[in-house]
Design a protein around this motif. Sequence first.
Motif, PDB file in Angstrom:
ATOM      1  N   UNK A  46       0.832  -1.213   0.000  1.00 49.92           N
ATOM      2  CA  UNK A  46       0.000   0.000   0.000  1.00 49.92           C
ATOM      3  C   UNK A  46       0.865   1.261   0.000  1.00 49.92           C
ATOM      4  N   UNK A  47       2.011   1.210   0.643  1.00 47.07           N
ATOM      5  CA  UNK A  47       2.935   2.345   0.652  1.00 47.07           C
ATOM      6  C   UNK A  47       3.590   2.520  -0.730  1.00 47.07           C
ATOM      7  N   UNK A  48       4.042   1.411  -1.310  1.00 46.55           N
ATOM      8  CA  UNK A  48       4.744   1.467  -2.594  1.00 46.55           C
ATOM      9  C   UNK A  48       3.841   1.883  -3.754  1.00 46.55           C
ATOM     10  N   UNK A  49       2.588   1.512  -3.715  1.00 49.93           N
ATOM     11  CA  UNK A  49       1.700   1.790  -4.846  1.00 49.93           C
ATOM     12  C   UNK A  49       1.470   3.279  -5.050  1.00 49.93           C
ATOM     13  N   UNK A  50       1.691   4.085  -4.021  1.00 51.10           N
ATOM     14  CA  UNK A  50       1.527   5.534  -4.127  1.00 51.10           C
ATOM     15  C   UNK A  50       2.844   6.155  -4.587  1.00 51.10           C
ATOM     16  N   UNK A  51       2.890   6.595  -5.841  1.00 56.74           N
ATOM     17  CA  UNK A  51       4.138   7.149  -6.385  1.00 56.74           C
ATOM     18  C   UNK A  51       4.584   8.399  -5.635  1.00 56.74           C
ATOM     19  N   UNK A  52       3.647   9.128  -5.062  1.00 60.83           N
ATOM     20  CA  UNK A  52       4.029  10.324  -4.298  1.00 60.83           C
ATOM     21  C   UNK A  52       4.904   9.966  -3.097  1.00 60.83           C
ATOM     22  N   UNK A  53       4.806   8.738  -2.601  1.00 61.11           N
ATOM     23  CA  UNK A  53       5.655   8.317  -1.486  1.00 61.11           C
ATOM     24  C   UNK A  53       7.127   8.209  -1.871  1.00 61.11           C
ATOM     25  N   UNK A  54       7.421   8.218  -3.176  1.00 57.71           N
ATOM     26  CA  UNK A  54       8.822   8.188  -3.603  1.00 57.71           C
ATOM     27  C   UNK A  54       9.594   9.392  -3.064  1.00 57.71           C
ATOM     28  N   UNK A  55       8.889  10.459  -2.757  1.00 59.88           N
ATOM     29  CA  UNK A  55       9.535  11.639  -2.177  1.00 59.88           C
ATOM     30  C   UNK A  55      10.290  11.283  -0.896  1.00 59.88           C
ATOM     31  N   UNK A  56       9.890  10.200  -0.238  1.00 56.39           N
ATOM     32  CA  UNK A  56      10.454   9.831   1.052  1.00 56.39           C
ATOM     33  C   UNK A  56      11.521   8.744   0.992  1.00 56.39           C
ATOM     34  N   UNK A  57      11.702   8.111  -0.181  1.00 62.20           N
ATOM     35  CA  UNK A  57      12.705   7.038  -0.228  1.00 62.20           C
ATOM     36  C   UNK A  57      13.514   6.970  -1.524  1.00 62.20           C
ATOM     37  N   UNK A  58      12.986   7.435  -2.621  1.00 64.25           N
ATOM     38  CA  UNK A  58      13.653   7.275  -3.914  1.00 64.25           C
ATOM     39  C   UNK A  58      14.774   8.301  -4.086  1.00 64.25           C
ATOM     40  N   UNK A  63      16.872  13.797  -4.874  1.00 63.88           N
ATOM     41  CA  UNK A  63      18.079  14.529  -5.261  1.00 63.88           C
ATOM     42  C   UNK A  63      17.813  16.023  -5.473  1.00 63.88           C
ATOM     43  N   UNK A  64      16.565  16.374  -5.756  1.00 64.02           N
ATOM     44  CA  UNK A  64      16.218  17.769  -6.038  1.00 64.02           C
ATOM     45  C   UNK A  64      14.880  18.114  -5.384  1.00 64.02           C
ATOM     46  N   UNK A  65      14.899  18.452  -4.075  1.00 65.91           N
ATOM     47  CA  UNK A  65      13.654  18.718  -3.367  1.00 65.91           C
ATOM     48  C   UNK A  65      12.866  19.912  -3.934  1.00 65.91           C
ATOM     49  N   UNK A  66      13.522  20.790  -4.686  1.00 69.87           N
ATOM     50  CA  UNK A  66      12.832  21.975  -5.216  1.00 69.87           C
ATOM     51  C   UNK A  66      12.225  21.737  -6.600  1.00 69.87           C
ATOM     52  N   UNK A  67      12.326  20.519  -7.128  1.00 67.88           N
ATOM     53  CA  UNK A  67      11.812  20.295  -8.474  1.00 67.88           C
ATOM     54  C   UNK A  67      10.290  20.460  -8.514  1.00 67.88           C
ATOM     55  N   UNK A  68       9.819  20.893  -9.685  1.00 68.22           N
ATOM     56  CA  UNK A  68       8.383  21.040  -9.897  1.00 68.22           C
ATOM     57  C   UNK A  68       7.799  19.662 -10.150  1.00 68.22           C
ATOM     58  N   UNK A 172      20.474   2.450  -2.260  1.00 67.66           N
ATOM     59  CA  UNK A 172      20.199   3.587  -1.371  1.00 67.66           C
ATOM     60  C   UNK A 172      18.697   3.769  -1.214  1.00 67.66           C
ATOM     61  N   UNK A 173      17.965   3.710  -2.317  1.00 66.50           N
ATOM     62  CA  UNK A 173      16.516   3.896  -2.272  1.00 66.50           C
ATOM     63  C   UNK A 173      15.839   2.801  -1.446  1.00 66.50           C
ATOM     64  N   UNK A 174      16.267   1.560  -1.635  1.00 65.69           N
ATOM     65  CA  UNK A 174      15.667   0.470  -0.866  1.00 65.69           C
ATOM     66  C   UNK A 174      16.029   0.555   0.627  1.00 65.69           C
ATOM     67  N   UNK A 175      17.225   1.011   0.937  1.00 65.48           N
ATOM     68  CA  UNK A 175      17.595   1.218   2.344  1.00 65.48           C
ATOM     69  C   UNK A 175      16.731   2.326   2.954  1.00 65.48           C
ATOM     70  N   UNK A 176      16.490   3.394   2.203  1.00 70.27           N
ATOM     71  CA  UNK A 176      15.590   4.458   2.678  1.00 70.27           C
ATOM     72  C   UNK A 176      14.189   3.910   2.917  1.00 70.27           C
ATOM     73  N   UNK A 177      13.697   3.110   1.977  1.00 66.69           N
ATOM     74  CA  UNK A 177      12.371   2.516   2.085  1.00 66.69           C
ATOM     75  C   UNK A 177      12.281   1.678   3.362  1.00 66.69           C
ATOM     76  N   UNK A 178      13.255   0.830   3.578  1.00 65.07           N
ATOM     77  CA  UNK A 178      13.295  -0.031   4.766  1.00 65.07           C
ATOM     78  C   UNK A 178      13.283   0.816   6.046  1.00 65.07           C
ATOM     79  N   UNK A 179      14.117   1.835   6.055  1.00 63.65           N
ATOM     80  CA  UNK A 179      14.192   2.715   7.224  1.00 63.65           C
ATOM     81  C   UNK A 179      12.850   3.399   7.503  1.00 63.65           C
ATOM     82  N   UNK A 180      12.189   3.865   6.454  1.00 62.88           N
ATOM     83  CA  UNK A 180      10.905   4.549   6.620  1.00 62.88           C
ATOM     84  C   UNK A 180       9.808   3.623   7.110  1.00 62.88           C
ATOM     85  N   UNK A 181       9.777   2.412   6.586  1.00 64.43           N
ATOM     86  CA  UNK A 181       8.681   1.493   6.918  1.00 64.43           C
ATOM     87  C   UNK A 181       8.884   0.740   8.226  1.00 64.43           C
TER      88      UNK A 181
END
Length: 183
Positions: A46-58, A63-68, A172-181
């Motif tokens: 349920x967490x992964x299916x929401x692409x907006x959650x990539x902001x927290x792990x991908x 790499x660019x928090x200010x991107x549009x 790195x992304x998967x380690x972030x995901x693990x840490x968040x969940x």
Amino acid sequence: MNVTLIVAVIVVSAIALLFLIALFTRRNYSIERSVLISRPVGEVFQYLRLLKNQDNYNKWVMIDPAMKKHFTGVDGSEGFIYRWDGYNKAGAGEQEIKSIVTDSSIKTEVRFSRPFKGVAKSLLETGSFDTPPDTSGTTIVKWTFSSELKYPANILLLLKLIEKTLSRDLEVSLANLKSNLEV
């Protein structure tokens, strides 16, 4: 013969040889990495299916928090598109959810427009894979990223530069995901 001329001929010959070899080498690549997360499959999916959650792990999104960012459709469902236009290393492009199999897989297509044009396939899978379902509440997340590099960019595949960089980024992304969940 001048030493400088000899060195120049050797360098030019080596570069020409690389380009020649690239004509006959592979153009496709696929990178796969996985991580074990101490959470039930349903929660992780349920967490992964929401692409907006990539902001927290991908890593690529982070790499660019200010991107549009611009979103089209309903996040977490087929046809949802996550567009980005970054100012730094993120470049510009979009990611579309192509298919979802509940608690099993999410296939997306990533279309890059800047700094280069290209299309990649991304597959996130959750589950136990080749083993009976895990009843201890853990989930394996497997991430596969694949694409094609046209000639002469496929020279990078000869040098393994793409695979090394993408492998590190997926880890790195998967380690972030693990840490968040696992909080």
